[in-house]
Design a protein around this motif. Structure first.
Motif, PDB file in Angstrom:
ATOM      1  N   TYR A 524       7.009  -8.111   0.873  1.00 27.05           N
ATOM      2  CA  TYR A 524       6.244  -6.767   1.320  1.00 27.05           C
ATOM      3  C   TYR A 524       5.367  -6.468   0.021  1.00 27.05           C
ATOM      4  CZ  TYR A 524       9.484  -6.242   5.285  1.00 27.05           C
ATOM      5  OH  TYR A 524      10.247  -6.314   6.364  1.00 27.05           O
ATOM      6  N   THR A 525       4.296  -5.716   0.559  1.00 28.62           N
ATOM      7  CA  THR A 525       3.249  -5.190  -0.443  1.00 28.62           C
ATOM      8  C   THR A 525       3.196  -3.488   0.006  1.00 28.62           C
ATOM      9  OG1 THR A 525       1.488  -5.706   1.088  1.00 28.62           O
ATOM     10  CG2 THR A 525       1.936  -7.192  -0.709  1.00 28.62           C
ATOM     11  N   PRO A 526       3.083  -2.651  -0.966  1.00 31.01           N
ATOM     12  CA  PRO A 526       2.981  -1.155  -0.735  1.00 31.01           C
ATOM     13  C   PRO A 526       1.801  -0.777  -0.015  1.00 31.01           C
ATOM     14  CG  PRO A 526       2.804  -1.551  -2.967  1.00 31.01           C
ATOM     15  CD  PRO A 526       2.901  -3.016  -2.128  1.00 31.01           C
ATOM     16  N   ALA A 527       1.805   0.358   0.741  1.00 30.50           N
ATOM     17  CA  ALA A 527       0.676   1.147   1.333  1.00 30.50           C
ATOM     18  C   ALA A 527       1.465   2.351   1.611  1.00 30.50           C
ATOM     19  CB  ALA A 527       0.355   0.426   2.448  1.00 30.50           C
ATOM     20  N   VAL A 528       0.165   3.322   1.683  1.00 31.06           N
ATOM     21  CA  VAL A 528       0.472   4.680   2.228  1.00 31.06           C
ATOM     22  C   VAL A 528       0.219   4.691   3.848  1.00 31.06           C
ATOM     23  CG1 VAL A 528      -0.173   7.273   2.257  1.00 31.06           C
ATOM     24  CG2 VAL A 528      -0.162   5.746  -0.002  1.00 31.06           C
ATOM     25  N   LEU A 529       1.215   5.175   4.734  1.00 31.30           N
ATOM     26  CA  LEU A 529       0.939   5.148   6.036  1.00 31.30           C
ATOM     27  C   LEU A 529       1.134   6.637   6.494  1.00 31.30           C
ATOM     28  CD1 LEU A 529       2.361   2.985   8.629  1.00 31.30           C
ATOM     29  CD2 LEU A 529       2.694   5.533   8.919  1.00 31.30           C
ATOM     30  N   GLY A 530      -0.075   7.082   7.170  1.00 37.53           N
ATOM     31  CA  GLY A 530       0.201   8.474   7.653  1.00 37.53           C
ATOM     32  C   GLY A 530      -0.298   8.518   9.290  1.00 37.53           C
ATOM     33  N   THR A 531       0.427   9.263  10.136  1.00 42.57           N
ATOM     34  CA  THR A 531      -0.088   9.208  11.482  1.00 42.57           C
ATOM     35  C   THR A 531      -0.463  10.702  11.910  1.00 42.57           C
ATOM     36  OG1 THR A 531       2.297   9.945  12.041  1.00 42.57           O
ATOM     37  CG2 THR A 531       1.614   7.337  12.038  1.00 42.57           C
TER      38      THR A 531
END
Length: 811
Positions: A524-531
């Motif tokens: 797993y690699t990190p990311a910012v997720l927004g909806t």
């Protein structure tokens, strides 16, 4: 003939007098809208049935009407043999060498003879090379060869897709779709009779239950998925009996192996590649141009033919049910040699979808055309739904009897008077290329001879010839279908255990979307997720809708940890996001900035700003009609819908034209009759000559378009000559004044009437010409206040780690 083409009228041939055995100069014009009530063409070998049907498909293509053509013999591929220059060089590759030998000439000479024959034949029917060129350019012509690579291959591995929602909600149609699909599949597996009986066969009932469960949930199936479902059923019971008692695992495994053997067979490999069986894509190109898609199945065995035809008919039915209602002709489904697919008593998988199309497709503007040389083997109760019958020379009395049954049934459906004795007598006198047309929209039957085809009718095309026809098409490649992008690779970051983050930061995990390559592990690699909900509103175009958008931006150890300019905007469903990682997965290092809750407030503003700047919705506008495409409607789909709108508008104007000119035409004809009747009392010889000449004027473009029978058989191209004849004869007779109307004055009024009519035809054609449509693109962007945040989280993206590379599994 240009005036007829402009108003959606098919030029099929010329009227024929059975009594005198003479061909009239009056063209037979068939209103394309009459085909919405379907047609059937019957005639023995050599009757000219293929030429008539090819001519009908040519007329449809010229009128920008697409077609799905099922060709069991290989004759219909001749539609691709149209030669705009009518030169021997164009004919030479396609001549039949056996025909050349029978004519005792070499192939080059025979090619010259065929070119001359076609040029002369077209000229006799008021056609020329320009019309051939127009036909060739009117549509995209493609030959598909399911189960073979000779033509364009067709993939059926994904042809068990869930039917559209409208069909699923119709209980009867849905059950019929499941039953016919399973029956055709079992036939392909070599199971027939009791093994494929919908009420008795355990295999049929169990597979039906699997299809019903998946399709009811909107889930697609394919053969691999079916094999897995047989081994591990997603259902617990069949009826009230548990699965194991109804169909034990050992016997399910035997059926799964049979299906797997089919899938693994080298001969079945050709069914797996190629274009998907997408009816919409096979009726129109991505640019919206109509297509004539010919499915050549002559190379298939009986079970394979039935399997494919059943699938195709079911797909056609599903597509039809998704269309809007119209009284204009939207598309044609044509099947040659229907023998065996629509029998009077048996129920093969092809029969039910075909019967449903005959009953329901007319409401959606889809015309079904069926042809056969074996009328005795057709279900005439079903064919009573056909409004037009083209009847050629028949071989046996039994054939004639069954045709009578069908005609009588069709007439009863519309309360039309049916003279059985006269019809039998007429059919008995038909010859080659001479047909009786019984159209329920007309006052009575018409006898006609078919026109010369624009396509070169050289007979069935073999594998190598089809391969030659499709060589250039294959060279350009098959258009990719919508789907997932191919995975990319990236350097592998250092792996670690799952980082600990503050409880105020929400963590979500995207599920892997691909299977693990051999030897790969999950990282797993990190990311910012927004909806966010993005609202698109525009009064001018009528758009008022919202879409949920998801933005994913990787978190890196760079100076700018999150670069929103490189973010991915997607439509991942929030319900697909997981709260926990996959077991045994490793994690990449998490930069400190992503562990700080204060970072997320700024990132949410950046997400809103990114969506505000990047999101847009494009719509197409047709300036003349002011028609606007729907939200997210592709240019291709809009052009297809616009073509139907233009055709409907053109047909409505054509009706107005008929209503406007018909009373004037009738009035002038009546005056002409009275004038000539009066003259006849004075001088019989002069009246006969005058009658003939004046009647020539009456059977003009206008008369043919109105569908009126002329006063006598005349040539539509000789109006000018007739006018001069009338003028000369009117000077010879001094008794014209007694007629109540001066013939010369009547002739002038008729000429003026036709001139006015042709001018209006040209105006209608220009106003609703599909080829001239130009679209404008209008972009609708959201206001910043119309981007409403929903969700913000630290998202972990799944990747397959293999050696020194990383393959994303979330795109």
């Amino acid at each position: 003939m240009q005036a007829y083409e402009k108003l959606g009228v098919f030029y099929l041939g010329r009227e024929y007098d059975l009594g005198t055995k003479k061909l009239s100069d009056t063209p037979l014009l068939y209103d394309s809208r009459d085909l919405v009530t379907h047609a059937v063409c019957v005639g023995m070998t050599g009757s000219g049935k293929t030429g008539l049907c090819v001519g009908l498909l040519e007329e449809a293509a010229i009128d920008n009407i697409p077609a799905i053509v099922i060709d069991p013999k290989g004759d219909l591929s001749n539609l691709l043999l149209s030669f705009p220059n009518l030169s021997p060089e164009e004919f030479r590759p396609w001549i039949n060498a056996d025909d050349a030998r029978r004519n005792e000439v070499d192939e080059t000479t025979f090619a010259q003879q065929q070119a001359d024959l076609w040029r002369t034949g077209l000229a006799k029917w008021d056609e020329d090379a320009a019309r051939v060129a127009r036909f060739k350019a009117s549509a995209d012509f493609t030959v598909y060869t399911p189960g073979s690579s000779a033509g364009m291959p067709v993939s059926i591995l994904k042809s068990f897709a869930a039917p559209p929602e409208a069909l699923r909600e119709d209980g009867e149609l849905f059950r019929d779709r499941v039953a016919s699909t399973v029956t055709s599949l079992l036939g392909l597996l070599g199971l027939a009779g009791d093994d494929a009986d919908p009420l008795q066969s355990r295999e049929h009932i169990f597979l039906s239950a699997l299809f019903n469960a998946a399709w009811s949930a909107g889930e697609d199936l394919d053969l691999p998925a079916l094999i897995r479902s047989l081994q591990q059923p997603p259902i617990d019971r069949v009826g009230v009996i548990d699965v194991e008692s109804f169909f034990p695992q050992k016997e399910r495994f035997a059926l799964a192996m049979r299906m797997n053997n089919l899938l693994a067979s080298p001969s079945f490999a050709a069914w797996g590649g190629g274009e998907p069986l997408d009816i919409g894509a096979m009726l129109h190109t991505p640019a919206g141009k109509p297509r004539v898609s010919i499915f050549s199945i002559a190379h298939l065995g009986d079970s394979e033919r039935m399997f494919f035809v059943s699938l195709l008919l079911n797909q056609m039915l599903g597509w039809t049910r998704q269309q809007s209602g119209t009284t204009s002709l939207r598309a044609i489904l044509y099947m040659d040699e229907i023998f065996g697919y629509f029998p009077p008593s048996a129920n093969p998988p092809s029969k039910q979808p075909l019967l449903t199309l005959l009953k329901q497709a007319r409401a959606f503007g889809v015309g079904v055309v069926l042809a056969t040389q074996n009328p005795v083997d057709l279900d005439y109760k079903g064919l009573s739904n056909c409004g037009t019958w083209f009847i050629g020379r028949l071989q046996t009395e039994r054939d004639k009897l069954r045709v009578m049954e069908g005609l009588e049934g069709a007439a009863a459906n519309v309360s039309q008077k049916f003279d059985r004795g006269r019809m039998e007598q007429t059919i008995a006198g038909l010859g080659n290329r001479v047909f009786l047309m019984n159209n329920v929209h007309d006052d009575g039957p018409t006898i006609f001879q078919t026109r010369w085809t624009l396509s070169y009718l050289r007979g069935p095309l073999g594998r190598e010839q089809i391969k030659t026809l499709m060589r250039d098409r294959k060279a350009t490649g098959i258009a990719p279908t919508a789907g997932k992008s191919p995975p990319t690779t990236a350097p592998v970051p250092a792996a670690a255990a799952r980082p600990v983050v503050p409880p105020s930061i929400r963590e979500l995990f995207l599920p892997p979307r691909t299977t693990a390559p051999p030897g790969a592990t999950l990282l797993y690699t990190p990311a910012v997720l927004g909806t966010a909900d993005v609202y698109f509103c525009d009064r001018k175009t009528g758009i008022d809708l919202h879409r949920m958008r998801t933005l994913i931006a990787p978190v890196t150890a760079a100076a700018v940890a999150v670069d929103f300019k490189a973010a991915t905007v997607t439509e991942i469903d929030e319900a697909d996001l997981q709260g926990e990682p996959e077991p045994g997965a490793a994690f990449a290092a998490l930069p400190a900035v992503a562990s700080n809750p204060k970072s997320y407030a700024g990132w949410q503003k950046a997400i809103v700003d990114t969506l505000y700047r990047t999101q847009k919705m494009s719509v197409f506008v047709e300036p003349t009609t002011e028609a606007v495409s729907g939200a997210e409607e592709s240019e291709r789909d809009f052009r297809v819908r616009l073509a139907v709108l233009l055709r409907e508008a053109r047909d409505a104007e054509a009706d107005k034209l008929r209503a406007k000119y018909a009373p004037k035409q009738r009035a002038e004809e009546e005056r002409l009759r009275k004038a000539l009747a009066q003259r006849q009392k004075e001088e019989q010889e002069a009246s006969t000559s005058k009658w003939t000449a004046a009647a020539t004027v009456a059977s003009s473009v206008l008369g043919a378009f109105l569908g009126r029978k002329p006063i006598s058989a005349t040539n539509i191209g000789r109006v000018g000559t007739a006018a001069r004849s009338i003028g000369g004869m009117s000077k010879q007779s001094q008794d014209v004044a007694r007629a109540g109307e001066n013939v010369e004055a009547i002739e002038k009024r008729l000429t003026d009437l036709n001139a006015a009519f042709e001018a209006e035809v040209a105006g209608i054609d220009a106003a609703f010409a599909f080829d001239a449509v130009e679209l404008e693109t209008v972009e609708v962007r959201p206001k910043k206040a119309d981007v409403k945040p929903r969700l913000l989280a630290l998202a972990w993206l799944p990747n397959w780690k293999s050696g020194d590379t990383l393959t994303p599994s979330w795109t």
